[in-house]
Design a protein around this motif. Sequence first.
Motif: not given
Length: 206
Positions: A50-62, A104-118
């Motif tokens: 559930e966490w993974i699904g939420a993290a990879f859902t665009p912010t405005n679509q959660r 803890y690491i897995d909670q803070i290494v967040r696409i769109g929050r602590t790094f971008l994927f382009e």
Amino acid sequence: MHVDSSPRVERSHTRRLSAEFVESWRDSHPETNIVYRDIGRNPIPHVTEEWIGAAFTPTNQRTSAQLDTLALSDRLVDELLEADVYVMGIPMYNFGVSSGFKAYIDQIVRIGRTFLFEPQDPGAIYKPLLTGKTLYVITASGDSGYEPGGVNARINHLAPYLHTVFQFIGVTDISVISVGSDEFGGERLQDSLARARKAIAEISAR
């Protein structure tokens, strides 16, 4: 930001030394505002499907449920973004970090929050979002010789991992203060503690 991750309390070298580091820092920098998080006694949950699904859902679509799922992760990331200096007590478990600190690491290494994927940018697919931060790691181990050039350096997977993961999100100024020989005790341990305390004093004075 001060983080303790050892499940030990009174017997923890990393807790004791990270507290001494913060107090020494406060003496030299009395204007410092300190945020404390104890993930050893208050464990961070591991990520779920559930966490993974939420993290990879665009912010405005959660959905509201997805926002609730990411609420703790968002607080942890906000703490990192707001702090300039990190002091983290991280004992070595089986040559690396504990499962609690990995959570803890897995909670803070967040696409769109602590790094971008382009992926459209072949020169820099991954872009770190944390800048101007400094990390001081205080670690303790049962044996010694895990420092570069030491007899156990090749099996030290803690320091290289921390450098890799924090540099990935943009923290490049990283120092590691190590205590060794906990299993041996006696003079070997006391000498190691003395060297660590000397390093802490020198850093705080700077």
